[in-house]
Design an enzyme around this catalytic site. Structure first.
Site, PDB file in Angstrom:
ATOM      1  CG  MET A   1       9.224   2.594  -7.492  1.00  0.00           C
ATOM      2  SD  MET A   1       7.855   1.719  -6.787  1.00  0.00           S
ATOM      3  CE  MET A   1       6.653   1.856  -8.104  1.00  0.00           C
ATOM      4  CE  LYS A  19       4.904   7.180  -5.593  1.00  0.00           C
ATOM      5  NZ  LYS A  19       4.951   6.144  -4.581  1.00  0.00           N
ATOM      6  CG  ASP A 110       8.558  -1.184  -1.024  1.00  0.00           C
ATOM      7  OD1 ASP A 110       9.461  -1.872  -0.478  1.00  0.00           O
ATOM      8  OD2 ASP A 110       8.775  -0.074  -1.526  1.00  0.00           O
TER       9      ASP A 110
END
Length: 513
Positions: A1, A19, A110
């Site tokens: 991702m 990130k 998730d």
């Protein structure tokens, strides 16, 4: 991702995790949605969730500036032996983090052991909300049988996050995710219970040689029996099994309800163990036990009062003063900052209260530490109360500069558990008993200097610490002198007076040595 970098935030002078969530071929609407959901996550402030400091878009990619955690994942931590009660405690903390996200209207989608971090102090944080979405939203698109079949030969797929045909990590996905139905907080509850089963029993509850086979097992509710060599209480297994129900309506109403059931189960188990012990001892020495139980009960009550004393410092009135002080700065983000500061101070005071009570029990009841260690432990905890007093004072009259640093300052409060570590306490030097009042005043001044450093009030902090250093040198107790020199060096460095800072830090080193 995406990819995560260790980075430096020059504005607030701290390390962060940066990130980049790759947009790839996503359309502009999908990027906007991802950015919107990331911004929603940034509203979440909880001790058991990795903090997000900033969110934005760069060259078509959404970025998140997050707290940099020095630790390991729950999976790596669990690879070493831990008592099941300790494992359950870590899982309950992770559940609190998920519940906090749900309270903000977010579902993780998730959750798994690799998305839980445990730092060196044992604090648990849920991370990687890369697939998070708002609780109210459009249902996902159900993966086709052909899409599942295409993944059948991918042996690693059940343990890896999917973002294409599947959205999530198959081994931890709820039946509704495979079906493409709407996801909500109960979806995260299912993943948490899969993680609990795996962490406690050493194997996942659903098995399959391929993603397609795993999907069939999860959707049909075909659980694997727990290993025979692992013995857990029936109430614990029953609580987890309810969270693994195929129909979301058969699961716990919320993660808070699940955690409440776990707390009640633990309390009943403790009462049963205590009850058995009471009966056995009473049968042998009833009179002696009654006397000892009364003594211990009074001692426990006294220790509980010692731990609760911090509530006099952090009460409703103090909360109101902090909120009013921050909001009076009129910074545009003052109200949000006030809401984020409170959980950190709550966590610190709760941990301090528990540590003070445990230290008292170890000395006054169990006899696990002697009087000298007890005195050092109380002195250590008293210093941390001074830190909190200084912080609350600063926040109660905050300006825009303090508001900018308020969350970082609250998060930087000392780690309380170090004050109840017998090995560490044994290494602490004993202060001069005849100078107790003077020592307390100097330690309060140094706590204030530390708060001013975090609040970026460097000149004011230097003035405080230089006066404290002169008094510490007159007192001639080297640990206090070293602490003052260290604080002075840090403040001088922030002011750009590097030669003086180097000399002060070098002096601190040699004084400490």
């Amino acid at each position: 991702m995406g990819v995560v970098y260790a980075a430096h935030d020059p504005e607030l002078d701290r390390k962060v995790a940066l990130k980049l969530v790759r947009a790839g071929a996503r359309g502009s609407e999908e990027r906007r949605r991802l950015l919107r959901e990331a911004q929603a996550m940034a509203r979440l402030a909880h001790p058991n969730v990795v903090a997000i400091f900033d969110v934005g878009e760069h060259s078509g990619e959404v970025f998140l500036a997050m707290e940099l955690v020095d630790g390991e994942t729950l999976r790596a931590w669990r690879a070493r032996e831990h008592p099941w009660r300790e494992v359950l405690g870590a899982l309950v903390d992770a559940g609190r983090g998920l519940a906090a996200a749900h309270a903000k209207g977010l579902v993780h989608r998730d959750f798994k052991p690799d998305n839980v971090m445990i730092d060196g102090d044992g604090r648990v944080r849920v991370m990687d909300f890369g697939l998070a979405r708002e609780l109210v939203g459009d249902p996902d698109v159900a993966p086709s049988a052909a899409a599942l079949a295409a993944l059948a030969d991918d042996a690693a797929s059940p343990a890896l996050t999917r973002t294409g045909a599947l959205l999530g990590t198959p081994a931890y996905m709820a039946p509704e995710q495979f079906a493409g139905a709407a996801t909500d907080a109960r979806t995260d509850q299912f993943a948490l219970c899969v993680t609990m089963w795996e962490a406690l029993y050493g194997a996942r509850p659903f098995a399959g040689g391929s993603t397609a086979a795993l999907a069939r097992a999860i959707q049909s509710g075909a659980r694997q029996p727990p290993p025979r060599d692992v013995r857990l209480p029936r109430w614990l297994r029953a609580a987890i099994e309810r969270g693994l129900a195929t129909d979301p309506g058969d699961r716990w109403p919320s993660i808070d309800a699940l955690l409440g059931a776990l707390r009640r189960g633990q309390s009943r188990a403790r009462r049963r163990r205590l009850g058995v012990g009471l009966v056995a001892v009473a049968a042998l020495v009833a009179a002696a036990f009654a006397w000892d139980a009364t003594r211990r009960s009074r001692a426990h009550a006294a220790c509980a009062r010692a731990g609760a004393a911090i509530g006099e410092l952090w009460d409703d009135a103090a909360r109101d003063r902090v909120r009013a002080g921050i909001e009076a700065s009129e910074a545009s983000y003052a109200a949000t900052t006030a809401a984020k500061v409170t959980p950190w101070i709550d966590r610190f005071t709760a941990t301090w209260s528990a540590a003070r009570g445990e230290l008292c029990v170890a000395a006054e009841i169990d006899g696990a530490i002697d009087e000298a260690l007890y005195a050092r432990g109380k002195l250590c905890l008293e210093g941390q109360v001074m830190e909190l007093e200084s912080l609350l004072d600063e926040l109660g009259r905050a300006d825009a500069q303090v508001v900018q640093r308020a969350v970082a300052a609250a998060a930087a409060l000392s780690e309380v558990r170090s004050c109840s570590d017998p090995a560490r306490l044994a290494r602490l030097p004993q202060p001069p008993a005849a100078e107790e009042a003077r020592l307390r005043r100097l330690r309060g001044d140094l706590s204030r200097a530390s708060t001013l450093l975090v609040a970026s009030k460097y000149a004011e902090g230097l003035s405080v610490v230089e006066a404290a250093l002169a008094d510490a040198e007159a007192l001639a107790w080297p640990p206090l002198v070293a602490e003052a020199q260290l604080s002075r060096g840090a403040l001088l460095a922030k002011l750009g007076r590097y030669d003086e800072a180097e000399a002060a830090l070098e002096a601190a080193y040699f004084t400490a040595a």
